[in-house]
Enzyme design. Structure first.
Site, PDB file in Angstrom:
ATOM      1  N   LEU A  89      -4.864 -11.308   8.220  1.00  0.00           N
ATOM      2  CA  LEU A  89      -6.340 -10.583   8.626  1.00  0.00           C
ATOM      3  C   LEU A  89      -6.613  -9.572   7.655  1.00  0.00           C
ATOM      4  CD1 LEU A  89      -4.833 -11.125  11.897  1.00  0.00           C
ATOM      5  CD2 LEU A  89      -7.271 -10.786  12.029  1.00  0.00           C
ATOM      6  N   CYS A  90      -7.885  -9.383   7.373  1.00  0.00           N
ATOM      7  CA  CYS A  90      -8.387  -8.188   6.551  1.00  0.00           C
ATOM      8  C   CYS A  90      -8.863  -7.389   7.937  1.00  0.00           C
ATOM      9  CB  CYS A  90      -9.589  -8.404   5.699  1.00  0.00           C
ATOM     10  SG  CYS A  90     -10.002  -7.333   4.741  1.00  0.00           S
ATOM     11  N   LEU A  91      -8.239  -6.498   8.206  1.00  0.00           N
ATOM     12  CA  LEU A  91      -8.285  -5.712   9.243  1.00  0.00           C
ATOM     13  C   LEU A  91      -8.157  -4.097   9.031  1.00  0.00           C
ATOM     14  CD1 LEU A  91      -9.638  -5.142  12.200  1.00  0.00           C
ATOM     15  CD2 LEU A  91      -7.366  -5.624  13.158  1.00  0.00           C
ATOM     16  N   ASN A 126     -13.209 -12.231   8.203  1.00  0.00           N
ATOM     17  CA  ASN A 126     -12.038 -11.553   8.042  1.00  0.00           C
ATOM     18  C   ASN A 126     -10.784 -12.204   8.198  1.00  0.00           C
ATOM     19  OD1 ASN A 126     -14.267  -9.374   9.482  1.00  0.00           O
ATOM     20  ND2 ASN A 126     -13.705  -8.755   7.463  1.00  0.00           N
ATOM     21  N   SER A 133     -16.138  -6.663   3.652  1.00  0.00           N
ATOM     22  CA  SER A 133     -14.831  -6.541   3.003  1.00  0.00           C
ATOM     23  C   SER A 133     -14.217  -8.139   3.546  1.00  0.00           C
ATOM     24  CB  SER A 133     -13.749  -5.641   3.668  1.00  0.00           C
ATOM     25  OG  SER A 133     -12.411  -5.948   2.973  1.00  0.00           O
TER      26      SER A 133
END
Length: 151
Positions: free
Chosen positions: A87-89, A80, A120
């Site tokens: 970040l992908c959060l 992520n 994701s």
């Protein structure tokens, strides 16, 4: 100039000083409460254990109604985390709540280290290794941990 965002960030900073969550630290850079340097220590009993990962947090005047932009400065190998450190959060995007503070953001990122969302992925290679070749994934993470000591 005192704005709601700056007042809130000063409260967040006070909380980080008086009641810091385990394994995270953060503070504003000198002369700019809108930009923070942070450190996350890799959680014990995970491949990230003993890592020292540096991040930068950038806040806008709409904080806390708008999430900060958070980016790893340390090189990361994680499903992520994009190559540029972003970040992908979900809590930094569509699941943001003004009730979150700096401590909550950093502890969420710390938790994400060992519990990635492979549905994701920001780093497809890391995501595929995490799902299909855990031994190689752990090896790559441990290399990242060792590099974090040099940052």
């Amino acid at each position: 100039m005192s704005t709601a965002a700056r007042r809130r960030l000063m409260r967040d900073f006070k909380r980080m000083q008086t009641d810091p969550p385990a394994g995270v630290s953060a503070s504003p850079i000198p002369d700019n409460v809108m930009t923070w340097n942070a450190v996350i220590i890799g959680p014990a009993d995970t491949p990230f254990e003993d890592g020292t990962f540096r991040l930068v947090m950038q806040f806008e005047e709409q904080y806390p109604n708008k999430p900060p932009q958070v980016k790893f400065i340390s090189q990361m190998f994680h499903p992520n985390v994009y190559a540029n450190g972003e970040l992908c959060l979900d809590i930094l995007q569509n699941r943001w709540s003004p009730t979150y503070d700096v401590a909550a953001v950093l502890t969420s990122i710390q938790s994400l280290l060992n519990d990635p969302n492979t549905g994701s992925p920001a780093n497809v290679e890391a995501s595929n290794l995490y799902k299909d070749n855990r031994r190689e994934y752990i090896k790559r993470v441990r290399e990242t941990v060792e590099r974090s000591w040099e940052d």
